[in-house]
Design an enzyme around this catalytic site. Structure first.
Site, short mmCIF file in Angstrom:
data_model
loop_
_atom_site.label_atom_id
_atom_site.label_comp_id
_atom_site.label_asym_id
_atom_site.label_seq_id
_atom_site.Cartn_x
_atom_site.Cartn_y
_atom_site.Cartn_z
N HIS A 14 -6.17 -2.58 -3.05
CA HIS A 14 -5.84 -1.97 -1.77
C HIS A 14 -5.54 -0.47 -1.90
O HIS A 14 -4.63 0.05 -1.26
CB HIS A 14 -4.62 -2.70 -1.18
CG HIS A 14 -4.56 -2.71 0.31
ND1 HIS A 14 -4.36 -1.58 1.06
CD2 HIS A 14 -4.64 -3.73 1.19
CE1 HIS A 14 -4.31 -1.90 2.34
NE2 HIS A 14 -4.49 -3.20 2.45
N HIS A 72 -3.04 -11.35 2.77
CA HIS A 72 -3.15 -10.89 1.38
C HIS A 72 -2.57 -11.87 0.36
O HIS A 72 -2.09 -11.46 -0.69
CB HIS A 72 -2.52 -9.51 1.22
CG HIS A 72 -3.29 -8.41 1.88
ND1 HIS A 72 -4.67 -8.42 1.98
CD2 HIS A 72 -2.87 -7.25 2.48
CE1 HIS A 72 -5.06 -7.31 2.60
NE2 HIS A 72 -4.00 -6.60 2.92
N GLU A 106 -11.63 -1.77 0.71
CA GLU A 106 -11.21 -3.01 0.05
C GLU A 106 -12.42 -3.94 -0.07
O GLU A 106 -12.81 -4.60 0.89
CB GLU A 106 -10.11 -3.70 0.87
CG GLU A 106 -8.89 -2.84 1.14
CD GLU A 106 -8.05 -3.41 2.27
OE1 GLU A 106 -7.66 -4.59 2.19
OE2 GLU A 106 -7.82 -2.67 3.25
#
Length: 349
Positions: free
Chosen positions: A179, A105, A314
């Site tokens: 997210h 991420h 996502e």
């Protein structure tokens, strides 16, 4: 429609603000200028009863203490990059590792941990907030000074829109996402396993033991990864398919989307309450994660958050695309404008 704000906390002497977007039907989306975090999403069921259908914490301290990425913007690159490195224009970039030998991420100090500038947006048709920041050259190892804008809007069609824009002064890679975890029951103690998902996808990205893409796109036919017709999420939790087992029983996979004009790319339904969220995007894929690694180590409103407490959609380009042929490209060239949009529409049966 109403747009309001309140102090949510303080971080290193800076006030963290929570914005509340509310439309004329009572649908509400609350978001912070810390991490672009969506803290709450209030929508009605078939009887008109409103609950919060996204997982989030009540205090800033809880967001600082725990990292499940509840409702957060992540980047520069969502998902995992194998060995935390990639090549671009003949140069190898070594990134900051934050999950073993890999980067997840965007690295240890990713977008979800940043304060964003915030500007209110109010028009006749929608209300919203424009979040912006500059990610400097070398940020977590990524090249280029990158200016990023992410706009959240809400309208009276019950559409929560996320628009991403970015521009860099050097060639770089960029693949952001939000997210948000949905649980359409509104009750963290009620698992999402009986909620049903439908998606326009015939292939998904296979993962290795470290959840890094292998480079293989797998046909969903005859597997519990086939969501072309509605399927309960429970199927992934009980499946003995190696790809379900390898990620702790459930889903944490990118599905290649097959867009059809005028139709949602994905549709999540809670049969009991009648709540529905439809997702549309211009991204190549969506990562469906069923909270397989949630383990009760932290709580929401005093309730320990169990495995399968929420499910994500996502939207993003295929993960680790810079290291796999046929996965598309996350590269943006110098001064090229990156634009992408995802829309979540809240409905009832």
């Amino acid at each position: 429609m109403k747009l309001s704000e309140r102090k949510f906390g303080e971080l290193e002497g800076q006030v963290v603000t929570e914005f509340c977007l509310e439309n004329d039907h009572g649908v509400r989306v609350r978001a912070l200028d810390y991490g672009g975090i969506v803290t709450e999403t209030w929508v009605p069921d078939a009887k008109g009863d409103f609950v919060n259908v996204s997982l989030g914490f009540a205090t800033l301290d809880e967001y600082l203490a725990h990292s499940p990425y509840f409702g957060a913007l992540v980047g520069r690159v969502a998902g995992r990059i194998g060995d935390a490195r990639f090549e671009l224009d003949g140069k190898t970039y070594q990134l900051e590792k934050n999950e073993g030998e890999n980067i997840l991420h965007g690295g240890p100090d990713n977008f979800s941990k940043r304060m964003w500038d915030a500007e209110r947006l109010e028009t006749v048709d929608e209300i919203g907030v424009v979040f912006s920041l500059t990610s400097l050259d070398g940020d977590n190892g990524f090249p280029g000074n990158l200016d990023v804008r992410v706009t959240y809007t809400l309208n009276n069609a019950n559409e929560w829109r996320i628009k991403y824009e970015a521009k860099s002064d050097a060639a770089t890679v960029f693949n952001p996402t939000n997210h948000v975890y949905f649980n359409l029951t509104g009750d963290v103690e009620k698992l999402v396993l009986d909620q049903e998902l439908q998606m326009r996808s015939s292939r998904f990205v296979a993962l290795d033991a470290a959840s890094i893409p292998t480079g293989e796109l797998v046909d969903v036919t005859g597997t519990v990864f086939d969501f072309r017709e509605p399927r309960a999420l429970r199927d992934g939790g009980t499946s003995e398919h190696p790809q379900n087992v390898i990620i702790k029983n459930g889903y944490d996979h990118a599905f290649v989307l097959e867009h059809e004009a005028g139709e949602p790319d994905a549709r999540l339904v809670d049969p009991d309450s009648g709540r529905v969220v439809e997702m549309r995007t211009d991204c190549d894929s969506v990562v469906v994660y069923t909270g397989n690694q949630l383990s009760g180590k932290f709580a929401i409103d005093g309730v320990a958050v169990p495995k399968y407490a929420g499910v994500t959609m996502e939207t993003q380009g295929l993960p680790d695309s810079m290291n796999h042929e046929g996965f598309g490209s996350a590269v943006i060239q110098k001064d090229e404008l990156f634009e992408s949009e995802t829309i979540f529409t809240f409905k009832t049966l």
